[in-house]
Design a protein around this motif. Structure first.
Motif, mmCIF file in Angstrom:
data_model
loop_
_atom_site.group_PDB
_atom_site.id
_atom_site.type_symbol
_atom_site.label_atom_id
_atom_site.label_comp_id
_atom_site.label_asym_id
_atom_site.label_seq_id
_atom_site.Cartn_x
_atom_site.Cartn_y
_atom_site.Cartn_z
ATOM 1 N N LYS A 133 9.615 -49.044 167.293
ATOM 2 C CA LYS A 133 8.400 -49.716 166.850
ATOM 3 C C LYS A 133 8.561 -51.219 167.038
ATOM 4 C CE LYS A 133 5.911 -46.280 165.421
ATOM 5 N NZ LYS A 133 4.478 -46.078 165.598
ATOM 6 N N LYS A 134 7.499 -51.858 167.523
ATOM 7 C CA LYS A 134 7.541 -53.307 167.725
ATOM 8 C C LYS A 134 7.441 -54.033 166.389
ATOM 9 C CE LYS A 134 7.696 -53.480 172.256
ATOM 10 N NZ LYS A 134 6.620 -52.770 172.923
ATOM 11 N N ALA A 135 8.131 -55.151 166.296
ATOM 12 C CA ALA A 135 8.122 -55.922 165.044
ATOM 13 C C ALA A 135 6.711 -56.332 164.640
ATOM 14 C CB ALA A 135 9.007 -57.155 165.191
ATOM 15 N N SER A 136 5.876 -56.681 165.636
ATOM 16 C CA SER A 136 4.518 -57.128 165.282
ATOM 17 C C SER A 136 3.695 -55.974 164.705
ATOM 18 C CB SER A 136 3.817 -57.735 166.504
ATOM 19 O OG SER A 136 3.825 -56.819 167.566
ATOM 20 N N VAL A 137 3.932 -54.751 165.226
ATOM 21 C CA VAL A 137 3.224 -53.589 164.688
ATOM 22 C C VAL A 137 3.719 -53.301 163.266
ATOM 23 C CG1 VAL A 137 2.786 -51.112 164.954
ATOM 24 C CG2 VAL A 137 2.825 -52.592 166.967
ATOM 25 N N LEU A 138 5.049 -53.363 163.087
ATOM 26 C CA LEU A 138 5.600 -53.102 161.763
ATOM 27 C C LEU A 138 5.024 -54.063 160.724
ATOM 28 C CD1 LEU A 138 9.354 -52.327 162.517
ATOM 29 C CD2 LEU A 138 7.521 -50.740 161.908
ATOM 30 N N ALA A 139 4.850 -55.319 161.120
ATOM 31 C CA ALA A 139 4.344 -56.313 160.165
ATOM 32 C C ALA A 139 2.926 -55.955 159.690
ATOM 33 C CB ALA A 139 4.358 -57.699 160.795
ATOM 34 N N VAL A 140 2.051 -55.554 160.619
ATOM 35 C CA VAL A 140 0.681 -55.231 160.200
ATOM 36 C C VAL A 140 0.629 -53.901 159.440
ATOM 37 C CG1 VAL A 140 -0.555 -56.614 161.898
ATOM 38 C CG2 VAL A 140 0.118 -54.282 162.494
ATOM 39 N N MET A 141 1.494 -52.983 159.829
ATOM 40 C CA MET A 141 1.529 -51.702 159.113
ATOM 41 C C MET A 141 2.027 -51.915 157.692
ATOM 42 S SD MET A 141 0.447 -49.360 161.226
ATOM 43 C CE MET A 141 1.087 -47.688 161.158
ATOM 44 N N ARG A 142 2.980 -52.801 157.549
ATOM 45 C CA ARG A 142 3.559 -53.069 156.228
ATOM 46 C C ARG A 142 2.523 -53.673 155.283
ATOM 47 N NH1 ARG A 142 9.022 -53.344 155.294
ATOM 48 N NH2 ARG A 142 9.265 -51.744 156.841
ATOM 49 N N ALA A 143 1.626 -54.478 155.851
ATOM 50 C CA ALA A 143 0.560 -55.055 155.017
ATOM 51 C C ALA A 143 -0.301 -53.930 154.440
ATOM 52 C CB ALA A 143 -0.294 -56.006 155.840
ATOM 53 N N LEU A 144 -0.580 -52.921 155.282
ATOM 54 C CA LEU A 144 -1.429 -51.825 154.820
ATOM 55 C C LEU A 144 -0.710 -50.889 153.861
ATOM 56 C CD1 LEU A 144 -3.543 -51.054 157.954
ATOM 57 C CD2 LEU A 144 -4.425 -51.382 155.651
ATOM 58 N N GLN A 204 6.721 -61.553 165.585
ATOM 59 C CA GLN A 204 7.101 -61.695 164.184
ATOM 60 C C GLN A 204 8.625 -61.735 164.133
ATOM 61 O OE1 GLN A 204 4.847 -61.660 161.524
ATOM 62 N NE2 GLN A 204 3.065 -61.483 162.850
ATOM 63 N N LEU A 223 11.292 -58.313 158.221
ATOM 64 C CA LEU A 223 10.263 -57.674 157.409
ATOM 65 C C LEU A 223 10.638 -57.764 155.944
ATOM 66 C CD1 LEU A 223 9.525 -54.301 159.186
ATOM 67 C CD2 LEU A 223 7.943 -56.191 158.841
ATOM 68 N N ARG A 224 9.616 -57.919 155.104
ATOM 69 C CA ARG A 224 9.926 -57.929 153.678
ATOM 70 C C ARG A 224 10.434 -56.539 153.278
ATOM 71 N NH1 ARG A 224 6.556 -54.722 151.164
ATOM 72 N NH2 ARG A 224 4.614 -54.398 152.266
ATOM 73 N N GLU A 247 6.238 -48.220 147.698
ATOM 74 C CA GLU A 247 6.326 -47.794 149.106
ATOM 75 C C GLU A 247 7.500 -46.833 149.304
ATOM 76 O OE1 GLU A 247 4.803 -51.316 151.923
ATOM 77 O OE2 GLU A 247 6.256 -51.950 150.427
ATOM 78 N N THR A 287 -3.359 -55.044 167.017
ATOM 79 C CA THR A 287 -1.932 -55.187 167.304
ATOM 80 C C THR A 287 -1.356 -53.879 167.844
ATOM 81 O OG1 THR A 287 -1.797 -56.751 165.492
ATOM 82 C CG2 THR A 287 0.284 -55.891 166.322
#
Lengths: 162, 224
Positions: A66-77, B69, B73-74, B80, B144
Motif C-alpha cells: 500500500k502506498k503511504a499516501s493511500v494509507l494516510a487518507v484511509m487512516r483519516a477515515l 506523505q 503514520l500516526r 481502530e 488518492t
C-alpha cells in the motif's frame, strides 16, 4: 491445500465420503480431518454436487503493498468511522426511546463494519501477513497494561507465522 | 423525458415509466415525484438522486503530483485496533481457523474495554459529522486511491461512501419523522458492508455490496 466443508451449503449427499481415499471427510464434527486430508487431492471438491467443499491454502502470498499516501487518507477515515461508532454506541445506551436506540444500534454496527473495511484495505487484510506479525510484535513490546492479553498475542504470532 | 439515478444502488427512475407501484403515473416528471418518495430498492431519499447524464471523464491526478506523505503514520487508536482485530477474527473464521479467530476476539475485547468515553453527541450532530466526511474525506481519499490505482482501497471507499450516504438519508428522515419512522417495521444491517435498511423484509441482495440477504441481519427489538 486442504479441504474444508461449508456446513451451510452441505446437503449431505455423501459423495465426499465415497471418494475420499483416506476417510478424512467422514467425521463427527462435520469438518474434514485436516490430518488425514491429502494436500491438493481435491477429489471431494470436484465430486460434491452442492459445491460445499473448497480448498484452503497452507501458505498465502505476500500482501499487495500500500502506498503511504493511500494509507494516510484511509487512516483519516478509519479514525472518523471508529469515532462515529463510539458516539452511536453512546446513543444506543442513552437515547430516550426504543426506536431511537434501535437505529443507533444499527448505525453503530454499520460504522464498525466500515471502519473494519477501511482498516483491512490499509494493509491488514490477511491474518498471516507480515504487517499483522509486526503489529502484534510492536503491541507486545509497547503495551504495559497488565490486562493486555499477552499470551493471546504471542500464540497468534506463532500460529500465523508463515 | 429524463431519467434519475440512485447513486447508492443504481436504481433508475424513468419519467416516461413513472413508478405505478408507488402511485406515480407514467410520464410524471421528476419535480412532481413526492419529496418523501424513497428509492424502491435501497430506501435512499429522493434528494440524493442524480440526473442521468454522461459524466465528464474526471481528470485523474497523476500519482507523482500527489503529495508524498513522508511523515510516519500516526499510531492506530484503541478503537481502530479493536476494529482491526474483529476483522482479522473474521478473516481467520473464513479460513476455518477457529482458534486464531478466538484469540483475535480476545485482543479485540481488550482494546474495546480501553476505548475512552467522548463528549456525547445527538443524532443531528452525528448527521453533520457524516455529511462532512462525505464532503471532504471520501472525495480526497477516492482521488488518492484512484491516482495510485489502488482498486482495493477504491472498492472499500466506494462502499463506505454509499453506506454513509444511506446513513445521512436515514438520519435526515429520522430528524423529520422521529420514532414514527420505525413504527411497525424493522431495521436491517448488511453484515458485509454495513448498509442499513428500514422495511418489513430485507432486500434480496444488498444494494451496495450485492451480498445475498442471508448476510443481512435484523436488529432485534428490545424485549418489552
Amino acid at each position: 491445500m486442504y479441504a474444508v466443508r461449508n456446513i451451510r451449503l452441505c446437503t449431505k449427499d455423501c459423495l465426499c465420503l465415497y471418494v475420499c481415499p483416506t476417510g478424512a471427510t467422514d467425521t463427527e464434527t462435520g469438518q474434514i480431518d485436516r490430518n488425514k486430508c491429502i494436500s491438493g487431492c481435491r477429489v471431494c471438491v470436484d465430486t460434491c454436487p452442492s459445491h460445499a467443499i473448497s480448498l484452503v491454502p497452507e501458505r498465502y502470498p505476500p500482501q499487495q503493498e500500500k502506498k503511504a499516501s493511500v494509507l494516510a487518507v484511509m487512516r483519516a477515515l478509519s479514525a472518523s468511522k471508529v469515532k462515529q461508532e463510539q458516539l452511536f454506541a453512546q446513543l444506543e445506551q442513552t437515547a430516550p426511546s426504543e426506536p431511537a436506540r434501535r437505529l443507533a444500534s444499527a448505525m453503530r454496527r454499520s460504522s464498525r463494519l466500515m471502519a473494519e473495511d477501511v482498516l483491512r484495505e490499509s494493509g491488514y487484510m490477511l491474518p498471516q501477513s507480515e504487517n499483522v506479525q509486526t503489529l502484534l510484535r510492536n503491541e507486545l513490546e509497547s503495551v504495559k497494561d497488565e490486562a493486555y492479553p499477552k499470551d493471546a498475542a504471542k500464540r497468534l504470532m506463532e500460529l500465523l507465522k508463515q | 423525458m429524463a431519467k434519475y439515478v440512485c447513486p447508492i444502488c443504481g436504481y433508475t427512475y424513468d419519467e416516461a415509466l413513472g413508478r405505478p407501484e408507488d402511485g406515480i403515473a407514467p410520464g410524471t416528471i421528476w419535480q412532481d415525484v413526492p419529496e418523501d418518495w424513497v428509492c424502491p430498492l435501497c430506501g435512499a431519499s429522493k434528494s440524493v438522486f442524480e440526473g442521468q447524464a454522461t459524466p465528464e471523464p474526471k481528470a485523474v491526478p497523476a500519482a507523482s503530483t500527489m503529495q508524498a506523505q513522508e511523515e510516519p503514520l500516526r499510531e492506530l487508536s484503541v478503537g481502530e485496533l479493536a476494529a482491526l482485530c474483529t476483522n482479522l477474527a473474521k478473516g481467520c473464521e473464513k479460513q476455518y481457523r477457529a482458534q486464531e479467530a478466538e484469540l483475535f476476539s480476545q485482543l479485540a475485547a481488550y482494546y474495546e474495554s480501553r476505548i475512552p468515553m467522548s463528549e456525547p453527541k445527538d443524532f443531528s450532530q452525528l448527521l453533520a459529522l457524516i455529511e462532512q466526511e462525505l464532503k471532504s474525506d471520501y472525495p480526497a481519499a477516492k482521488d488518492t486511491a484512484a491516482a495510485n490505482q489502488d482498486r482495493g482501497s477504491l472498492r472499500a471507499l466506494t462502499w463506505g461512501e454509499k453506506v454513509s450516504r444511506i446513513l445521512v438519508s436515514l438520519l435526515g428522515k429520522f430528524e423529520k419523522q422521529g420514532d414514527a419512522m420505525l413504527d411497525g417495521t424493522n431495521v436491517y444491517v448488511c453484515d458485509i458492508c454495513g448498509f442499513v435498511y428500514i422495511g418489513n423484509e430485507p432486500p434480496e441482495i444488498c444494494p451496495v455490496c450485492k451480498v445475498p440477504s442471508l448476510k443481512i441481519s435484523m436488529i432485534a427489538k428490545e424485549a418489552v
